[in-house]
Structure formats: C-alpha cells, structure tokens
Design a protein around this motif. Structure first.
Motif, mmCIF file in Angstrom:
data_model
loop_
_atom_site.group_PDB
_atom_site.id
_atom_site.type_symbol
_atom_site.label_atom_id
_atom_site.label_comp_id
_atom_site.label_asym_id
_atom_site.label_seq_id
_atom_site.Cartn_x
_atom_site.Cartn_y
_atom_site.Cartn_z
ATOM 1 N N GLN A 1 38.362 40.280 43.615
ATOM 2 C CA GLN A 1 39.164 40.004 45.053
ATOM 3 C C GLN A 1 39.813 41.630 45.204
ATOM 4 N N SER A 2 40.365 41.763 43.541
ATOM 5 C CA SER A 2 41.264 42.480 43.915
ATOM 6 C C SER A 2 40.680 43.876 43.565
ATOM 7 N N ARG A 3 39.714 43.885 42.268
ATOM 8 C CA ARG A 3 39.475 45.606 42.699
ATOM 9 C C ARG A 3 38.349 45.692 43.714
ATOM 10 N N PHE A 4 37.995 44.339 45.009
ATOM 11 C CA PHE A 4 37.735 45.340 45.921
ATOM 12 C C PHE A 4 38.629 45.415 46.625
ATOM 13 N N ILE A 5 39.618 45.208 47.262
ATOM 14 C CA ILE A 5 40.366 45.489 47.701
ATOM 15 C C ILE A 5 40.914 47.506 47.430
ATOM 16 N N ARG A 6 40.993 47.943 45.923
ATOM 17 C CA ARG A 6 41.603 48.701 45.473
ATOM 18 C C ARG A 6 40.549 50.134 45.656
#
Length: 325
Positions: free
Chosen positions: A222-227
């Motif tokens: 999820q964090s990689r998607f946002i970044r």
C-alpha cells in the motif's frame, strides 16, 4: 511484491519492479508472430498473432511472461495478489483461459485496452496450473496502452475490471482500496508548503522537499502504491529516449527493495530482482538487475518477427563498472 507503472512523454513507456527472494532464471523473450500458442481449455489456437516482448520464465519452450508489450503497444504486467486472487473451473459459453495463458491470450489478439476489455468480458480465468511443479500464481494485472490503463482482478465473486487513472499497481489490498487511500495524501505537493497550522505561529520551512512530508517510506504494497503514484504523477522529463528512460527508472527506484530491509520467515530477503522499462511504441525492452545497474536494451524489431521460434536473451546479472582513471 512488485510495482508496475506507466509513463508518457513523446513515447509511451511501461515497466515494473519484480520483487522476490529468488529468480526462476528470467529471460527477455520475444515471441514472434508465428509461434504457436495452444490453450488448455480452448479449441482456438493462436498460430498467427501479434509479436510481443517481455520478461519471462521459459518452461518447456513456453514463455511464462511476468510482463510484456506487443507490437501494437498494448502492455500487461502480472503482480502478486496473494490471499485475494481466485480462479474458476471451466464453464460453457465462456473463453476459458488459464491464469498463465492470460498475457499471450490478450497480447496476441488485442491492439488496445479497448479491445482487451472486449475479450475479458467473454473470458473465464480458470484454475488450471501450468504443471505440478509450477502451481497457480495468485496475481492481478495492470493492462495499459498510451491512452488508458485498467486493473484486472480475479476474485471469488468473479472478474473485476477497474479504470486505473494513475497507471500504477502494486499488490494488496484490492485495487479500489489502494485508490481510496490516496485521499489521505491529497495535501502532498512537490512545492514548498505554506503554513496552514496557525496564523499565530511563525512556522518556516527549513528544508527543500517539505511539501511531501507524510509520504510513506516503508516497503508495504500500500505504501509503495502511494509513493509510486505520487512520484509518477509529478515526474517530468524531456521527450528524448534517454531522458524518458532515465526518468522512468528513477520512478521505479523510488519504490525498489534493498537486500536486508524485508526479512522473510525463511530467513531470505525480498529484493528488487529486476526493473524494466519498455518503450511500447518502438518495442524496446530496457532492464536493470539488482547487481547490475547498467541499463541493457533488447529491440524486438531487430529480430525476425515472422518466425515461429522464441528469441531468448538471458539477463545480465554481473555489474560492469566504468573506470575513468
């Protein structure tokens, strides 16, 4: 875990990071127009189809593509979707396509996302594995051309096709939840922030880049998607091939995984095994590997695309250091 993304300058680019703890022996693979694709549950065979290039594991002369682009500029990448992916038994009156057959089925016949939507509407993604040694991979897919992207997810309640306006995909959770989480980061900006905390407090910026404070930096999907979405949506470069390819790899670098930072239960580490960037308009597949940061390129149109034999290039793992003195 993986991250896939699109990028548009003068040409259209598509690629991904493949993150895992080991490699199956991946090769940049060109499937020419007359290589025969036989399908497990379909009478129809693709003995003449669009040529395609991508990264694959070759099993018994069959290309199991992780990501690929065809000669018309349609692109697909499969990413882990563990715990959510579900495939069905073959059913009558549907195109029963095995999970591992999806990429050649779509890229062999479709010139655009619009055409892919039409095939997907008639498709049933089945639970037939490639072999006993290669069981079903739990995946979902980013499917893109230069005008639009969609996410395809096969779950217990059937196939779902979502418009993907950011042109980015990682792993879990399901895509609608990934997109919804972007609402929590609408305040992020590449610009210098203004003080909205209080007019009574004389806050000042003390560093460049403070507009992106709050952008998650961990390695979760999820964090990689946002970044990746923030980086891709704000990325800019010139239209030249060198500038575009360089910028695309910088987008992927923002979410790469370094050995030692993601420890698995078996004691191994998940790392970014390779990063790819394909010029979908020209059929050029660029890649780097974990230990070889030099960009390598394979040109689809330099090969005989009327052939019936796979063209295979093992990826270059060893670094080549340019010494200048």
């Amino acid at each position: 875990m993986c991250t896939a993304a699109t990028y548009l300058t003068g040409d259209f680019y598509f690629g991904r990071n493949l993150d895992y703890e080991f490699s199956y022996g991946d090769e940049v693979t060109i499937t020419p127009r007359n290589y025969p694709f036989h399908f497990r549950s379909l009478e129809k065979e693709l003995t003449a189809h669009y040529a395609m290039i991508g990264m694959a594991y070759i099993a018994g002369d069959y290309p199991l593509y992780y990501d690929a682009v065809n000669e018309k500029g349609l692109c697909i990448a499969g990413l882990n979707f563990v715990g959510n992916a579900a495939y069905q038994e073959p059913v009558p009156e549907k195109d029963n396509v095995a999970q591992f057959e999806l990429i050649p089925w779509l890229l062999g016949q479709c010139a655009s996302v619009k055409e892919a939507r039409e095939l997907i509407a008639r498709m049933n993604l089945t639970n037939i594995p490639f072999s006993e040694k290669l069981p079903l991979a739990q995946l979902h897919w980013l499917i893109s051309d230069r005008t639009e992207s969609i996410t395809l997810e096969a779950m217990k309640d059937g196939l779902h096709v979502y418009d993907n306006p950011v042109g980015v995909l990682t792993n879990n959770p399901p895509f609608p939840y990934q997109m919804f989480q972007l609402n929590n980061y609408m305040q992020l900006s590449p610009a210098t922030p203004e003080n909205h905390f209080s007019k009574e407090l004389p806050f000042k910026t003390y560093s460049r880049g403070m507009g992106a404070i709050g952008l998650p930096g961990d390695l979760s999907s999820q964090s990689r998607f946002i970044r990746a979405a923030f980086t891709k949506m704000n990325a800019c470069s010139g239209d030249s091939e060198e500038e575009s390819v360089s910028q695309f790899f910088h987008i992927l670098t923002s979410v790469e995984q370094q050995r030692g930072c993601c420890l698995l239960e078996n004691g191994k580490y998940e790392i970014t095994l390779y990063s790819s960037c394909c010029n979908a308009d020209k059929g050029i597949y660029y890649y780097t590997t974990y230990d070889n940061r030099q960009i390598s390129a394979v040109y689809m149109n330099h090969e005989d695309l009327e052939s019936s034999t796979l063209v295979r290039y093992p990826i270059i793992q060893k670094a080549s250091i340019h010494t200048v003195n």
